[in-house]
Design a protein around this motif. Structure first.
Motif, PDB file in Angstrom:
ATOM      1  N   GLY A  63       0.781  -1.219   0.000  1.00 33.24           N
ATOM      2  CA  GLY A  63       0.000   0.000   0.000  1.00 33.24           C
ATOM      3  C   GLY A  63       0.817   1.275   0.000  1.00 33.24           C
ATOM      4  O   GLY A  63       0.253   2.370   0.033  1.00 33.24           O
ATOM      5  N   GLY A  70      -2.775   3.163  -7.865  1.00 33.37           N
ATOM      6  CA  GLY A  70      -2.098   4.343  -7.347  1.00 33.37           C
ATOM      7  C   GLY A  70      -1.624   5.252  -8.460  1.00 33.37           C
ATOM      8  O   GLY A  70      -1.868   5.001  -9.645  1.00 33.37           O
ATOM      9  N   SER A  98      -2.603   6.358  -0.126  1.00 35.65           N
ATOM     10  CA  SER A  98      -3.782   7.137   0.270  1.00 35.65           C
ATOM     11  C   SER A  98      -3.424   8.505   0.836  1.00 35.65           C
ATOM     12  O   SER A  98      -4.310   9.336   1.049  1.00 35.65           O
ATOM     13  CB  SER A  98      -4.593   6.365   1.304  1.00 35.65           C
ATOM     14  OG  SER A  98      -3.814   6.125   2.473  1.00 35.65           O
ATOM     15  N   ASP A 117      -4.256  12.662   4.437  1.00 38.99           N
ATOM     16  CA  ASP A 117      -5.532  12.560   3.720  1.00 38.99           C
ATOM     17  C   ASP A 117      -5.312  13.007   2.278  1.00 38.99           C
ATOM     18  O   ASP A 117      -5.374  14.195   1.970  1.00 38.99           O
ATOM     19  CB  ASP A 117      -6.591  13.427   4.406  1.00 38.99           C
ATOM     20  CG  ASP A 117      -7.983  13.252   3.807  1.00 38.99           C
ATOM     21  OD1 ASP A 117      -8.091  12.788   2.655  1.00 38.99           O
ATOM     22  OD2 ASP A 117      -8.965  13.598   4.497  1.00 38.99           O
ATOM     23  N   GLU A 146      -7.202  12.592  -0.360  1.00 36.04           N
ATOM     24  CA  GLU A 146      -8.377  13.173  -1.001  1.00 36.04           C
ATOM     25  C   GLU A 146      -8.537  14.635  -0.615  1.00 36.04           C
ATOM     26  O   GLU A 146      -8.850  15.485  -1.456  1.00 36.04           O
ATOM     27  CB  GLU A 146      -9.628  12.383  -0.632  1.00 36.04           C
ATOM     28  CG  GLU A 146     -10.938  12.979  -1.137  1.00 36.04           C
ATOM     29  CD  GLU A 146     -10.992  13.182  -2.641  1.00 36.04           C
ATOM     30  OE1 GLU A 146     -11.776  14.054  -3.079  1.00 36.04           O
ATOM     31  OE2 GLU A 146     -10.268  12.492  -3.382  1.00 36.04           O
TER      32      GLU A 146
END
Length: 301
Positions: free
Chosen positions: A28, A76, A104, A252, A254
């Protein structure tokens, strides 16, 4: 690879620029070639031992990065894509040629920014974003931001204005015009203003702590919200009818994508006071600890 690390807690003289093995991404995670790393107060607090983790010395430094993806994950960003992001606290590792961080936690680098400008954004802007969200800031609310010309502060005043709030912000006298350029409705000199004599605020954002948090309780209206960042809520000074939160920033990607859109639209300005080379990390810490930075400091790689 080059990396700034430290092998004991102490002042800026414990920082060392040395060769270290390249990091290996876990599941990840991305591997990013770092072009610039942001400098934040939490960096020197980590070096001094106020922020600790469970990893052995030598410990890496820094949480803000902007750079180029060198290895990725399914779904990704592409290898070669320019990104910016924040490493998860409390594990630093941005002051180095290569870093790993969760996919992420990154977003495309705003196209209008240089790598140095982009590296100034993640931790400070996310802190402001999450603080204003916690306080549920909306159009028409009266918001006070302490130290509005600083790293977190200069993002907070702009984001609050974007949300439609009426913004008051404190700063030194020489930074009041800067606050006006950022759109602050009422810039006030922190050394002379008597904020308690005026109308109370719906939301107060304390970016300083200590006596500033103590004084801030009496600046919030009954039913309003106090958000503090550098330290826990001091229950000894709590007043009835006021909601209080401490916000600790989390990565974060996003939110960074949305912040990047605001930057590219011109709604948010990124202020970088100085860009220093990696080998001057100790000097950057000295400047940051003095507490007189307008916007952000950045290390260029």
């Amino acid at each position: 690879m080059r990396a700034v690390v430290f092998s004991r807690y102490g002042d800026e003289n414990v920082l060392e620029l040395m060769e270290r093995p390249e990091p290996t991404p876990a599941d990840g995670e991305l591997l990013v070639e770092v072009k610039a790393a942001g400098v934040n107060p939490v960096d020197w607090k980590h070096r001094e031992g106020a922020v600790r983790n469970d990893r052995p010395f030598p410990l890496g430094m820094g949480w803000d990065v902007a750079g180029v993806v060198r290895s990725t994950v399914p779904g990704g960003p592409a290898v070669g894509e320019a990104v910016y992001g924040m490493l998860p606290l409390p594990y630093g590792g941005a002051y180095q040629d290569l870093c790993v961080l969760p996919a992420s936690a990154v977003a495309p680098k705003p196209v209008s920014l240089s790598y140095a400008e982009a590296a100034a954004v993640p931790l400070a802007a996310l802190t402001a974003w999450q603080a204003l969200g916690t306080a549920e800031v909306t159009a028409g609310l009266r918001v006070l931001v302490h130290a509005g010309a600083g790293g977190v502060g200069h993002f907070a005043v702009q984001l609050a204005r974007h949300l439609g709030a009426h913004v008051t912000a404190t700063a030194s006298a020489h930074n009041l015009e800067f606050l006006r350029r950022l759109g602050v409705d009422e810039p006030v000199d922190r050394t002379t203003a008597d904020l308690a004599a005026g109308e109370p605020f719906d939301v107060v954002l304390d970016t300083v702590g200590g006596l500033v948090q103590q004084a801030s309780w009496r600046l919030v209206r009954t039913g309003g919200t106090l958000v503090t960042l550098p330290e826990s809520v001091n229950e000894a000074h709590r007043l009835p009818g006021i909601t209080a939160h401490r916000v600790i920033v989390t990565p974060d990607g996003e939110a960074l994508r949305r912040i990047g859109e605001l930057i590219d639209s011109g709604a948010v300005h990124v202020e970088v006071q100085t860009v220093l080379p990696l080998q001057k990390a100790a000097e950057a810490h000295r400047i940051s600890r003095e507490g007189r930075v307008r916007g952000k400091l950045v290390l260029g790689l």
